[in-house]
Design a protein around this motif. Structure first.
Motif, short mmCIF file in Angstrom:
data_model
loop_
_atom_site.label_atom_id
_atom_site.label_comp_id
_atom_site.label_asym_id
_atom_site.label_seq_id
_atom_site.Cartn_x
_atom_site.Cartn_y
_atom_site.Cartn_z
N GLY A 28 0.84 -1.18 0.07
CA GLY A 28 0.09 0.01 0.12
C GLY A 28 0.98 1.33 0.13
N ARG A 29 0.36 2.42 -0.32
CA ARG A 29 1.21 3.40 -0.56
C ARG A 29 0.63 4.86 -0.61
NH1 ARG A 29 -1.45 1.95 -4.27
NH2 ARG A 29 -1.16 2.27 -6.40
N GLN A 30 1.18 5.86 0.03
CA GLN A 30 0.67 7.19 -0.19
C GLN A 30 1.15 7.70 -1.79
OE1 GLN A 30 3.14 9.28 2.60
NE2 GLN A 30 1.08 9.88 3.66
N TYR A 31 0.22 8.26 -2.31
CA TYR A 31 0.51 8.93 -3.41
C TYR A 31 1.72 10.04 -3.80
CZ TYR A 31 -1.05 10.08 -8.50
OH TYR A 31 -0.94 10.11 -9.75
N GLY A 32 2.63 9.59 -4.47
CA GLY A 32 3.93 10.28 -4.51
C GLY A 32 5.04 9.71 -3.73
N ALA A 33 4.79 8.56 -3.00
CA ALA A 33 5.78 8.02 -2.00
C ALA A 33 6.74 7.30 -2.61
CB ALA A 33 5.05 7.50 -0.67
N GLY A 34 6.43 6.81 -3.89
CA GLY A 34 7.39 5.99 -4.50
C GLY A 34 6.93 4.39 -4.34
N GLY A 35 5.68 4.15 -3.84
CA GLY A 35 5.36 2.83 -3.64
C GLY A 35 5.52 1.82 -4.85
N ARG A 36 4.85 2.46 -5.93
CA ARG A 36 4.82 1.48 -7.04
C ARG A 36 6.33 1.33 -7.72
NH1 ARG A 36 2.16 4.24 -12.47
NH2 ARG A 36 4.37 4.98 -12.64
N GLU A 37 7.05 2.43 -7.45
CA GLU A 37 8.37 2.13 -7.94
C GLU A 37 9.20 1.13 -7.04
OE1 GLU A 37 12.49 4.57 -8.83
OE2 GLU A 37 10.75 5.64 -8.68
N VAL A 38 9.08 1.05 -5.95
CA VAL A 38 9.87 0.08 -4.80
C VAL A 38 9.15 -1.38 -5.28
CG1 VAL A 38 9.56 -0.87 -2.59
CG2 VAL A 38 9.79 1.65 -2.98
N ALA A 39 8.00 -1.43 -5.38
CA ALA A 39 7.21 -2.88 -6.17
C ALA A 39 7.99 -3.07 -7.49
CB ALA A 39 5.65 -2.80 -6.23
N GLU A 40 8.00 -2.31 -8.14
CA GLU A 40 8.40 -2.58 -9.60
C GLU A 40 9.87 -3.08 -9.45
OE1 GLU A 40 9.32 -0.33 -13.81
OE2 GLU A 40 7.84 0.57 -12.21
N ILE A 41 10.99 -2.35 -8.63
CA ILE A 41 12.16 -3.00 -8.28
C ILE A 41 12.26 -4.39 -7.79
CG2 ILE A 41 14.40 -2.36 -7.19
CD1 ILE A 41 13.67 0.52 -7.69
N LEU A 42 11.40 -4.62 -6.69
CA LEU A 42 11.35 -5.71 -6.12
C LEU A 42 11.07 -6.73 -6.89
CD1 LEU A 42 9.37 -5.04 -2.75
CD2 LEU A 42 11.59 -6.08 -2.92
N ALA A 43 10.03 -6.84 -7.86
CA ALA A 43 9.48 -7.65 -8.91
C ALA A 43 10.60 -8.05 -9.82
CB ALA A 43 8.07 -7.43 -9.50
N LYS A 44 11.43 -7.00 -10.03
CA LYS A 44 12.40 -7.33 -10.89
C LYS A 44 13.52 -8.19 -10.32
CE LYS A 44 14.88 -5.11 -14.72
NZ LYS A 44 15.30 -3.99 -15.60
#
Length: 192
Positions: free
Chosen positions: A6-22
């Protein structure tokens, strides 16, 4: 391994998830992909027919660079049940994946999933909001209100409440890569 973010908008959560997935080589399921899968399942398609492995979905590129850009989103409130079903089917069938948003920590509560919530201070979000999203902090906070409303309505919980997550990570202090490292270390040291 199942991870929810889960994430606040603009906190970079999607980017964290993307790097983790890779780095972990497991699929990443975001809002667009969950909506697309839910729509297919609602039409009678079988999950195994979709072949949603990391390699088939993304190859060597980020999923945000080339796929699902034109998926028409249905109303979020209408889609909760089908999306919840899709998330559970993905968890049951593949046994691994990173789920971003969509109340996934609540939906996968009985699946021994790791749950993280990504936050950042206002200065970090202001800068990131301008550079990445071209939005002001007040616009980011309005999106947070929508996320909170959606989450609170469907789960009966409070969006971002630390007791509902394994860890809450302030990316403003750790940085994106630091958050990825913290999550990987936590998962490695806390087998489920």
């Amino acid at each position: 391994m199942l991870i929810t973010i889960g994430r606040q908008y603009g906190a970079g959560g999607r980017e964290v998830a993307e790097i983790l997935a890779k780095e972990l080589q497991i699929p990443l399921y975001d809002r667009k992909l969950v909506a697309l899968i839910a729509e297919h399942l609602e039409k009678g398609c079988k999950l195994e027919e979709l072949n949603l492995t990391y390699t088939n979905l993304y190859g060597d590129e980020s999923p945000y660079e080339h796929i699902f850009d034109n998926v028409v989103q249905n109303d979020d409130m209408f889609m909760f049940k089908p999306q919840s079903n899709a998330i559970k089917q993905l968890a049951d069938y593949y046994k691994s994946g990173i789920f971003v948003g969509r109340c996934a920590n609540y939906i996968l509560n009985d699946y021994n999933a790791y749950s993280f919530f990504i936050v950042a201070d206002d200065d970090f979000r202001t800068t990131r909001g301008q550079l990445v999203y071209h939005k002001s902090l007040s616009e980011l906070k309005k999106e947070d209100q929508k996320r909170a409303s959606y989450y609170n309505y469907y789960t009966g919980l409070s969006w971002g409440d630390p007791k509902d997550y394994d860890l809450v990570i302030n990316v403003g202090r750790t940085g994106i890569e630091g958050a990825v490292k913290i999550i990987k270390e936590y998962v490695a040291n806390n087998p489920k």
